[in-house]
Write a protein that holds these residues in place. Structure first.
Motif, PDB file in Angstrom:
ATOM      1  N   SER A 124     -95.241  44.910  -8.638  1.00 48.59           N
ATOM      2  CA  SER A 124     -95.073  43.772  -7.725  1.00 48.59           C
ATOM      3  C   SER A 124     -93.652  43.716  -7.184  1.00 48.59           C
ATOM      4  CB  SER A 124     -95.424  42.475  -8.456  1.00 48.59           C
ATOM      5  OG  SER A 124     -95.263  41.350  -7.615  1.00 48.59           O
ATOM      6  N   ASP A 125     -92.672  43.996  -8.045  1.00 47.26           N
ATOM      7  CA  ASP A 125     -91.267  43.994  -7.606  1.00 47.26           C
ATOM      8  C   ASP A 125     -91.017  45.075  -6.559  1.00 47.26           C
ATOM      9  OD1 ASP A 125     -90.682  41.911  -9.303  1.00 47.26           O
ATOM     10  OD2 ASP A 125     -89.892  43.181 -10.905  1.00 47.26           O
ATOM     11  N   VAL A 126     -91.611  46.247  -6.761  1.00 49.81           N
ATOM     12  CA  VAL A 126     -91.437  47.345  -5.809  1.00 49.81           C
ATOM     13  C   VAL A 126     -92.098  46.997  -4.475  1.00 49.81           C
ATOM     14  CG1 VAL A 126     -92.086  49.723  -5.318  1.00 49.81           C
ATOM     15  CG2 VAL A 126     -91.165  49.131  -7.552  1.00 49.81           C
ATOM     16  N   CYS A 127     -93.287  46.408  -4.526  1.00 47.92           N
ATOM     17  CA  CYS A 127     -93.953  45.978  -3.291  1.00 47.92           C
ATOM     18  C   CYS A 127     -93.102  44.958  -2.546  1.00 47.92           C
ATOM     19  CB  CYS A 127     -95.329  45.390  -3.599  1.00 47.92           C
ATOM     20  SG  CYS A 127     -96.550  46.586  -4.187  1.00 47.92           S
ATOM     21  N   SER A 128     -92.466  44.058  -3.286  1.00 49.38           N
ATOM     22  CA  SER A 128     -91.595  43.052  -2.667  1.00 49.38           C
ATOM     23  C   SER A 128     -90.403  43.710  -1.985  1.00 49.38           C
ATOM     24  CB  SER A 128     -91.106  42.050  -3.721  1.00 49.38           C
ATOM     25  OG  SER A 128     -92.181  41.297  -4.235  1.00 49.38           O
ATOM     26  N   ALA A 129     -89.867  44.765  -2.596  1.00 51.59           N
ATOM     27  CA  ALA A 129     -88.743  45.487  -1.991  1.00 51.59           C
ATOM     28  C   ALA A 129     -89.165  46.147  -0.681  1.00 51.59           C
ATOM     29  CB  ALA A 129     -88.207  46.529  -2.964  1.00 51.59           C
ATOM     30  N   LEU A 130     -90.356  46.732  -0.654  1.00 48.83           N
ATOM     31  CA  LEU A 130     -90.856  47.363   0.571  1.00 48.83           C
ATOM     32  C   LEU A 130     -91.115  46.319   1.654  1.00 48.83           C
ATOM     33  CD1 LEU A 130     -93.335  49.917  -1.041  1.00 48.83           C
ATOM     34  CD2 LEU A 130     -91.177  50.461   0.112  1.00 48.83           C
ATOM     35  N   ALA A 131     -91.689  45.198   1.255  1.00 51.29           N
ATOM     36  CA  ALA A 131     -91.955  44.135   2.226  1.00 51.29           C
ATOM     37  C   ALA A 131     -90.655  43.547   2.742  1.00 51.29           C
ATOM     38  CB  ALA A 131     -92.816  43.051   1.586  1.00 51.29           C
ATOM     39  N   GLY A 132     -89.676  43.370   1.861  1.00 49.96           N
ATOM     40  CA  GLY A 132     -88.391  42.827   2.266  1.00 49.96           C
ATOM     41  C   GLY A 132     -87.661  43.712   3.255  1.00 49.96           C
ATOM     42  N   ALA A 133     -87.935  45.010   3.193  1.00 53.19           N
ATOM     43  CA  ALA A 133     -87.327  45.956   4.130  1.00 53.19           C
ATOM     44  C   ALA A 133     -88.128  46.072   5.424  1.00 53.19           C
ATOM     45  CB  ALA A 133     -87.204  47.328   3.470  1.00 53.19           C
ATOM     46  N   GLY A 134     -89.188  45.284   5.530  1.00 56.29           N
ATOM     47  CA  GLY A 134     -90.015  45.295   6.744  1.00 56.29           C
ATOM     48  C   GLY A 134     -90.862  46.533   6.898  1.00 56.29           C
ATOM     49  N   LEU A 135     -91.229  47.174   5.777  1.00 52.29           N
ATOM     50  CA  LEU A 135     -91.936  48.454   5.841  1.00 52.29           C
ATOM     51  C   LEU A 135     -93.444  48.341   5.625  1.00 52.29           C
ATOM     52  CD1 LEU A 135     -89.446  50.807   3.965  1.00 52.29           C
ATOM     53  CD2 LEU A 135     -89.732  50.482   6.425  1.00 52.29           C
ATOM     54  N   ALA A 180     -79.171  54.097   6.168  1.00 54.14           N
ATOM     55  CA  ALA A 180     -78.778  54.678   4.882  1.00 54.14           C
ATOM     56  C   ALA A 180     -78.639  53.616   3.800  1.00 54.14           C
ATOM     57  CB  ALA A 180     -77.469  55.441   5.043  1.00 54.14           C
ATOM     58  N   ASP A 181     -78.063  52.460   4.138  1.00 53.96           N
ATOM     59  CA  ASP A 181     -77.876  51.409   3.133  1.00 53.96           C
ATOM     60  C   ASP A 181     -79.217  50.876   2.644  1.00 53.96           C
ATOM     61  OD1 ASP A 181     -75.152  51.674   3.362  1.00 53.96           O
ATOM     62  OD2 ASP A 181     -74.910  49.972   4.737  1.00 53.96           O
ATOM     63  N   SER A 182     -80.140  50.668   3.567  1.00 51.65           N
ATOM     64  CA  SER A 182     -81.466  50.184   3.181  1.00 51.65           C
ATOM     65  C   SER A 182     -82.214  51.224   2.363  1.00 51.65           C
ATOM     66  CB  SER A 182     -82.281  49.824   4.428  1.00 51.65           C
ATOM     67  OG  SER A 182     -81.675  48.759   5.143  1.00 51.65           O
ATOM     68  N   LEU A 183     -82.042  52.492   2.750  1.00 54.80           N
ATOM     69  CA  LEU A 183     -82.686  53.566   2.008  1.00 54.80           C
ATOM     70  C   LEU A 183     -82.170  53.629   0.574  1.00 54.80           C
ATOM     71  CD1 LEU A 183     -84.767  55.812   2.627  1.00 54.80           C
ATOM     72  CD2 LEU A 183     -82.827  57.359   2.970  1.00 54.80           C
ATOM     73  N   LEU A 184     -80.874  53.444   0.416  1.00 55.18           N
ATOM     74  CA  LEU A 184     -80.275  53.443  -0.919  1.00 55.18           C
ATOM     75  C   LEU A 184     -80.789  52.270  -1.742  1.00 55.18           C
ATOM     76  CD1 LEU A 184     -78.257  54.623  -2.943  1.00 55.18           C
ATOM     77  CD2 LEU A 184     -76.474  53.211  -1.865  1.00 55.18           C
ATOM     78  N   ALA A 185     -80.908  51.120  -1.092  1.00 56.37           N
ATOM     79  CA  ALA A 185     -81.418  49.934  -1.797  1.00 56.37           C
ATOM     80  C   ALA A 185     -82.850  50.148  -2.264  1.00 56.37           C
ATOM     81  CB  ALA A 185     -81.329  48.711  -0.889  1.00 56.37           C
ATOM     82  N   LEU A 186     -83.653  50.772  -1.426  1.00 51.75           N
ATOM     83  CA  LEU A 186     -85.038  51.057  -1.805  1.00 51.75           C
ATOM     84  C   LEU A 186     -85.094  52.070  -2.942  1.00 51.75           C
ATOM     85  CD1 LEU A 186     -86.772  51.278   1.693  1.00 51.75           C
ATOM     86  CD2 LEU A 186     -87.094  49.485  -0.027  1.00 51.75           C
ATOM     87  N   ARG A 187     -84.213  53.047  -2.892  1.00 53.14           N
ATOM     88  CA  ARG A 187     -84.175  54.032  -3.972  1.00 53.14           C
ATOM     89  C   ARG A 187     -83.817  53.358  -5.289  1.00 53.14           C
ATOM     90  NH1 ARG A 187     -79.379  58.197  -4.824  1.00 53.14           N
ATOM     91  NH2 ARG A 187     -78.621  56.272  -5.798  1.00 53.14           N
ATOM     92  N   ASN A 188     -82.804  52.494  -5.249  1.00 53.22           N
ATOM     93  CA  ASN A 188     -82.370  51.793  -6.458  1.00 53.22           C
ATOM     94  C   ASN A 188     -83.441  50.855  -6.995  1.00 53.22           C
ATOM     95  OD1 ASN A 188     -79.896  53.094  -6.308  1.00 53.22           O
ATOM     96  ND2 ASN A 188     -78.863  51.388  -5.266  1.00 53.22           N
ATOM     97  N   ALA A 189     -84.304  50.378  -6.100  1.00 54.96           N
ATOM     98  CA  ALA A 189     -85.399  49.498  -6.518  1.00 54.96           C
ATOM     99  C   ALA A 189     -86.614  50.280  -6.994  1.00 54.96           C
ATOM    100  CB  ALA A 189     -85.798  48.582  -5.356  1.00 54.96           C
ATOM    101  N   GLY A 190     -86.552  51.613  -6.905  1.00 56.80           N
ATOM    102  CA  GLY A 190     -87.674  52.444  -7.327  1.00 56.80           C
ATOM    103  C   GLY A 190     -88.830  52.425  -6.359  1.00 56.80           C
ATOM    104  N   ALA A 191     -88.540  52.115  -5.081  1.00 52.33           N
ATOM    105  CA  ALA A 191     -89.606  51.909  -4.104  1.00 52.33           C
ATOM    106  C   ALA A 191     -89.908  53.135  -3.249  1.00 52.33           C
ATOM    107  CB  ALA A 191     -89.247  50.733  -3.187  1.00 52.33           C
TER     108      ALA A 191
END
Length: 264
Positions: free
Chosen positions: A151-162, A197-208
């Motif tokens: 659920s946390d990973v899905c939230s990270a993807l949604a938060g990034a507008g993906l 790049a910053d958003s990509l790094l954030a998604l990587r750190n979130a395991g998304a």
């Protein structure tokens, strides 16, 4: 499927449980909730996507139907037609649900409770869970923990507008109308390809990132879903399946999950 009953040492000390013999309980489901720990096993066999909850959050699911009331992965003999069964189905008739205080409790489908002494007990005489029930509880608990991580990973993807709505139409053959599927969402590949790049790094750190790629890759199984829809639409013809369909519709109920790998 009966009502869920919270298990109690006082009320169910000598109760027995009838084992699940097939997947009739899931025969009308169109999507199955799934978790990160099983994504690698899902991608070769299932189309995955997201469904939006009432609170606006997203849940990862495997698509197993194309509308109506038929699960394309369950045949008339209640066998699962794939060599990997999603984790949420394998623990049935047990599950974890919230009680009135919001605490997770082990529950069982009341239709599976029995007094037949030839069946396994749920509790031992001292009130502890039997080995089978304890092993099931451990499995369900790990799945629930991973569900929260998913659920946390899905939230990270949604938060990034993906995550975007997904319009799907499945061809079921010349004699049948195409099946349209509503309510599913998918990764927006165009936005994903252009993410900074910053958003990509954030998604990587979130395991998304792994889940984003897995969902995209799983869309290759849409052809398999189409084949299933066509085959089962003509199932009444009683024509024996070809060897290719036998390979496609395996009934193996095996599959283990690597929960530890998610903590590394």
């Amino acid at each position: 499927m009966g009502a869920w009953v919270a298990l109690s040492r006082k009320e169910h000390l000598v109760s027995r449980c009838r084992p699940r013999e097939g997947f009739e309980f899931a025969a009308s489901r169109q999507v199955i909730p799934v978790i990160l720990a099983e994504v690698v096993k899902l991608v070769p066999h299932y189309v995955t996507g997201f469904v939006e909850s009432d609170d606006g959050s997203y849940q990862l699911v495997a698509l197993v139907g194309v509308g109506g009331h038929r699960n394309l992965y369950v045949n008339k003999a209640s066998q699962w037609l794939c060599n990997y069964v999603p984790a949420s189905l394998r623990a049935y008739p047990f599950t974890l649900l919230n009680d009135a205080d919001g605490k997770k409790v082990l529950c069982v489908d009341e239709d599976y409770l029995s007094e037949d002494e030839s069946l396994p007990r749920i509790f031992e005489d001292d009130g502890t869970l039997s080995k089978g029930a304890a092993d099931t509880l451990e499995f369900i608990t790990k799945c629930e923990q991973n569900r929260l991580a998913t659920s946390d990973v899905c939230s990270a993807l949604a938060g990034a507008g993906l995550i975007k709505p997904w319009e799907i139409a499945i061809d079921r053959g010349e004699d049948f109308e195409s099946a349209k599927i509503d309510g599913l969402h998918r990764i927006d590949e165009e936005k994903f390809d252009s993410i900074g790049a910053d958003s990509l790094l954030a998604l990587r750190n979130a395991g998304a990132l792994g889940l984003a790629y897995a969902q995209i890759f799983s869309t290759a199984q849409m052809e398999q879903l189409t084949q299933r829809a066509k085959y089962l639409a003509n199932e009444s013809s009683k024509v024996p399946p070809s060897s290719s369909l036998e390979n496609l519709f395996s009934s193996d109920d095996s599959g283990s999950l690597n929960f530890d790998a998610l903590d590394s």
